[in-house]
Design a protein around this motif. Sequence first.
Motif, PDB file in Angstrom:
ATOM      1  N   ARG A 228       0.831  -1.209   0.000  1.00 25.86           N
ATOM      2  CA  ARG A 228       0.000   0.000   0.000  1.00 25.86           C
ATOM      3  C   ARG A 228       0.861   1.253   0.000  1.00 25.86           C
ATOM      4  O   ARG A 228       0.525   2.242  -0.647  1.00 25.86           O
TER       5      ARG A 228
ATOM      6  N   TYR B  47       0.582   3.636  -3.186  1.00 30.41           N
ATOM      7  CA  TYR B  47       0.156   5.029  -2.959  1.00 30.41           C
ATOM      8  C   TYR B  47       1.177   5.997  -3.555  1.00 30.41           C
ATOM      9  O   TYR B  47       0.807   6.942  -4.262  1.00 30.41           O
TER      10      TYR B  47
ATOM     11  N   LYS C  14      -3.361   7.662   5.786  1.00 28.58           N
ATOM     12  CA  LYS C  14      -4.173   7.361   4.601  1.00 28.58           C
ATOM     13  C   LYS C  14      -4.107   5.902   4.186  1.00 28.58           C
ATOM     14  O   LYS C  14      -5.046   5.391   3.581  1.00 28.58           O
ATOM     15  N   GLN C  15      -3.003   5.215   4.488  1.00 28.29           N
ATOM     16  CA  GLN C  15      -2.839   3.835   4.053  1.00 28.29           C
ATOM     17  C   GLN C  15      -2.961   2.822   5.193  1.00 28.29           C
ATOM     18  O   GLN C  15      -2.795   1.623   4.973  1.00 28.29           O
TER      19      GLN C  15
ATOM     20  N   ARG D 219      -7.625  -6.745  -2.562  1.00 33.07           N
ATOM     21  CA  ARG D 219      -7.854  -5.310  -2.379  1.00 33.07           C
ATOM     22  C   ARG D 219      -7.006  -4.736  -1.247  1.00 33.07           C
ATOM     23  O   ARG D 219      -6.666  -3.563  -1.260  1.00 33.07           O
TER      24      ARG D 219
ATOM     25  N   TYR E  94      -5.228   2.879  -0.681  1.00 31.85           N
ATOM     26  CA  TYR E  94      -6.538   3.502  -0.495  1.00 31.85           C
ATOM     27  C   TYR E  94      -6.466   4.883  -1.125  1.00 31.85           C
ATOM     28  O   TYR E  94      -5.727   5.739  -0.656  1.00 31.85           O
TER      29      TYR E  94
END
Length: 171
Positions: free
Chosen positions: A12, A16, A37-38, A165, A170
């Motif tokens: 992630r 990102y 955020k992640q 996912r 994100y």
Amino acid sequence: MSTCKLSAEQWRVISYLYHPDQLSRRTSPSLADVMTKQAVARDDVVEVVERGLVQSRVGGEECTRGPLKRLPEKAIRLRLTRAGIYRAHHDPQHLVLCALRVHRTLSLDFLMHRLATPVSHDELCDIANNGLITAYALGTDIEVSVSQMWDCPSHAHALMTKHGRAFLAYL
């Protein structure tokens, strides 16, 4: 390309920073922003920095592990290194998951032959065996094994699993 495995949290961070919105920025996001955020821990970021995939900077200077582990999170800026960009751009798992994020479902044939970097059938099988994608017979809800679709990859489509996912940023 390094064959070392990365955790979902580490992917992630890379995913990102690899996103076009981040690559085009003049200032790199802070460690605090990435962690928030992640949903990653500082240790996940330290690991990708130590592997040479991400560079950490403080006041325009590259910082080592010591300062990275103790300085305030808002003071540290992150950006992908060339090795990180190469890894994100050539890693079959990352390529497949990013393509499925955009298109939701794609044929196995498309994933093997039409991505920026070709993905082999064996690599698709590994991704499926790791529980990141699942395959269905075209036009049905019948799940099929990716390895069974060797002869006719255009007759099956892939979907990302919940576990898959977790490996994507994100946004």
